[in-house]
Write a protein that holds these residues in place. Structure first.
Motif, PDB file in Angstrom:
ATOM      1  N   ASP A  92      26.346  81.828  25.865  1.00 19.77           N
ATOM      2  CA  ASP A  92      26.477  80.895  24.747  1.00 19.77           C
ATOM      3  C   ASP A  92      27.942  80.479  24.586  1.00 19.77           C
ATOM      4  OD1 ASP A  92      23.869  81.878  24.512  1.00 19.77           O
ATOM      5  OD2 ASP A  92      23.991  82.116  22.338  1.00 19.77           O
ATOM      6  N   LEU A  93      28.840  81.460  24.694  1.00 21.53           N
ATOM      7  CA  LEU A  93      30.276  81.185  24.563  1.00 21.53           C
ATOM      8  C   LEU A  93      30.785  80.349  25.740  1.00 21.53           C
ATOM      9  CD1 LEU A  93      31.467  84.722  23.399  1.00 21.53           C
ATOM     10  CD2 LEU A  93      30.969  82.707  21.977  1.00 21.53           C
ATOM     11  N   VAL A  94      30.285  80.664  26.931  1.00 21.56           N
ATOM     12  CA  VAL A  94      30.670  79.888  28.116  1.00 21.56           C
ATOM     13  C   VAL A  94      30.215  78.438  27.932  1.00 21.56           C
ATOM     14  CG1 VAL A  94      30.391  79.612  30.610  1.00 21.56           C
ATOM     15  CG2 VAL A  94      30.625  81.908  29.625  1.00 21.56           C
ATOM     16  N   ALA A  95      29.008  78.255  27.405  1.00 16.71           N
ATOM     17  CA  ALA A  95      28.500  76.900  27.176  1.00 16.71           C
ATOM     18  C   ALA A  95      29.398  76.141  26.211  1.00 16.71           C
ATOM     19  CB  ALA A  95      27.072  76.955  26.650  1.00 16.71           C
ATOM     20  N   LEU A  96      29.893  76.809  25.183  1.00 17.63           N
ATOM     21  CA  LEU A  96      30.803  76.148  24.237  1.00 17.63           C
ATOM     22  C   LEU A  96      32.081  75.688  24.928  1.00 17.63           C
ATOM     23  CD1 LEU A  96      30.454  78.413  21.080  1.00 17.63           C
ATOM     24  CD2 LEU A  96      29.841  75.984  21.239  1.00 17.63           C
ATOM     25  N   THR A  97      32.608  76.542  25.815  1.00 21.39           N
ATOM     26  CA  THR A  97      33.840  76.143  26.523  1.00 21.39           C
ATOM     27  C   THR A  97      33.560  74.978  27.467  1.00 21.39           C
ATOM     28  OG1 THR A  97      33.643  77.702  28.377  1.00 21.39           O
ATOM     29  CG2 THR A  97      34.761  78.498  26.389  1.00 21.39           C
ATOM     30  N   LYS A  98      32.380  74.965  28.072  1.00 22.65           N
ATOM     31  CA  LYS A  98      32.021  73.857  28.973  1.00 22.65           C
ATOM     32  C   LYS A  98      31.812  72.574  28.160  1.00 22.65           C
ATOM     33  CE  LYS A  98      31.939  76.539  32.604  1.00 22.65           C
ATOM     34  NZ  LYS A  98      31.662  76.471  34.000  1.00 22.65           N
ATOM     35  N   TRP A  99      31.227  72.704  26.989  1.00 17.57           N
ATOM     36  CA  TRP A  99      31.043  71.549  26.104  1.00 17.57           C
ATOM     37  C   TRP A  99      32.404  70.942  25.755  1.00 17.57           C
ATOM     38  CZ3 TRP A  99      27.227  68.610  23.873  1.00 17.57           C
ATOM     39  CH2 TRP A  99      27.576  67.848  22.750  1.00 17.57           C
ATOM     40  N   ASP A 100      33.326  71.811  25.355  1.00 11.45           N
ATOM     41  CA  ASP A 100      34.645  71.339  24.932  1.00 11.45           C
ATOM     42  C   ASP A 100      35.454  70.753  26.085  1.00 11.45           C
ATOM     43  OD1 ASP A 100      34.079  72.186  22.346  1.00 11.45           O
ATOM     44  OD2 ASP A 100      35.261  74.028  22.505  1.00 11.45           O
ATOM     45  N   SER A 101      35.376  71.382  27.236  1.00 13.87           N
ATOM     46  CA  SER A 101      36.202  70.956  28.372  1.00 13.87           C
ATOM     47  C   SER A 101      35.565  69.844  29.191  1.00 13.87           C
ATOM     48  CB  SER A 101      36.485  72.140  29.294  1.00 13.87           C
ATOM     49  OG  SER A 101      35.294  72.528  29.975  1.00 13.87           O
ATOM     50  N   GLY A 102      34.252  69.713  29.105  1.00 12.41           N
ATOM     51  CA  GLY A 102      33.553  68.738  29.934  1.00 12.41           C
ATOM     52  C   GLY A 102      33.391  69.185  31.374  1.00 12.41           C
ATOM     53  N   LYS A 103      33.778  70.438  31.652  1.00  7.31           N
ATOM     54  CA  LYS A 103      33.651  70.959  33.022  1.00  7.31           C
ATOM     55  C   LYS A 103      32.180  71.227  33.337  1.00  7.31           C
ATOM     56  CE  LYS A 103      38.177  73.122  33.284  1.00  7.31           C
ATOM     57  NZ  LYS A 103      38.926  74.384  33.385  1.00  7.31           N
ATOM     58  N   PRO A 104      31.821  71.114  34.625  1.00  7.58           N
ATOM     59  CA  PRO A 104      30.425  71.377  35.000  1.00  7.58           C
ATOM     60  C   PRO A 104      30.086  72.867  34.862  1.00  7.58           C
ATOM     61  CG  PRO A 104      31.764  71.014  36.956  1.00  7.58           C
ATOM     62  CD  PRO A 104      32.639  70.742  35.773  1.00  7.58           C
ATOM     63  N   ILE A 105      28.830  73.122  34.661  1.00  6.91           N
ATOM     64  CA  ILE A 105      28.358  74.501  34.556  1.00  6.91           C
ATOM     65  C   ILE A 105      28.452  75.189  35.909  1.00  6.91           C
ATOM     66  CG2 ILE A 105      26.287  75.901  34.171  1.00  6.91           C
ATOM     67  CD1 ILE A 105      25.595  73.853  31.923  1.00  6.91           C
TER      68      ILE A 105
END
Length: 189
Positions: free
Chosen positions: A47-60
């Motif tokens: 869940d936390l990783v997803a938040l960082t990906k959301w904020d950064s726009g980096k791919p999963i």
């Protein structure tokens, strides 16, 4: 007659010893629960990783990082007397399950137009060290459940041990994926 009595006595002692040993061993569901709790903890970090990906726009998908994590796990396998290929498969399943959580959450947030307003820990400095620590614990616990993996009852024990660990359907599906290869079925079954 004494020979028959000695044979019966030996057989009885062996049976009692076997029963006593079985009574001392933890039940399979109890042995699986710590591993599944750790796997679930790892998924919740997703869940936390997803938040960082959301904020950064980096791919999963982060193939170089995944390769690095699997290589590290293979190296650690020997310390736990585990087969490196089994460990690689276990860790790959964890990463796939974690990505399932991330894709699911990102889809929910995209549909809502925003992500939750919660603190974002640093991926490299806070989240990845947590994942590394969990990997070590996970391997210790995986070694503990190794004796149960080939038992025909393993899928039933696994299902019982999974009950009540997750908080929603997405995480339940991801935990099912994370544990998909824990039980080893006999050929032809």
């Amino acid at each position: 007659m004494p020979l028959l009595r000695n044979a019966l006595t030996c057989s009885l002692l062996a049976l009692v010893s076997h029963i006593a040993t079985a009574a001392e061993a933890p039940a399979p569901v109890q042995s699986l629960r710590p591993l599944l709790t750790t796997l679930n903890e790892r998924l919740n970090i997703g869940d936390l990783v997803a938040l960082t990906k959301w904020d950064s726009g980096k791919p999963i998908q982060d193939s170089p990082r995944e390769a690095q994590v699997i290589a590290s796990a293979r190296t650690l396998a020997g310390e736990h007397k585990l087969d490196p290929e089994d460990v690689a498969q276990l860790i790959a399943a964890q990463m796939e399950a974690n990505k399932l959580v991330q894709y699911g959450l990102l889809a929910q947030w995209q549909a809502a137009g925003h992500a939750p307003d919660t603190p974002r820990p640093d991926l490299a400095k806070q989240i990845r060290p947590q994942l590394d620590e969990l990997q070590n614990r996970l391997l210790r616990q995986y070694a503990d459940v190794a004796p149960y993996r080939r038992d025909p009852n393993c899928p039933v024990w696994l299902a019982k041990a999974r009950q009540g660990l997750t908080h929603d359907a997405l995480h339940d599906l991801a935990l099912t994926r994370a544990t998909g290869e824990l039980c080893i079925r006999a050929a032809g079954v």
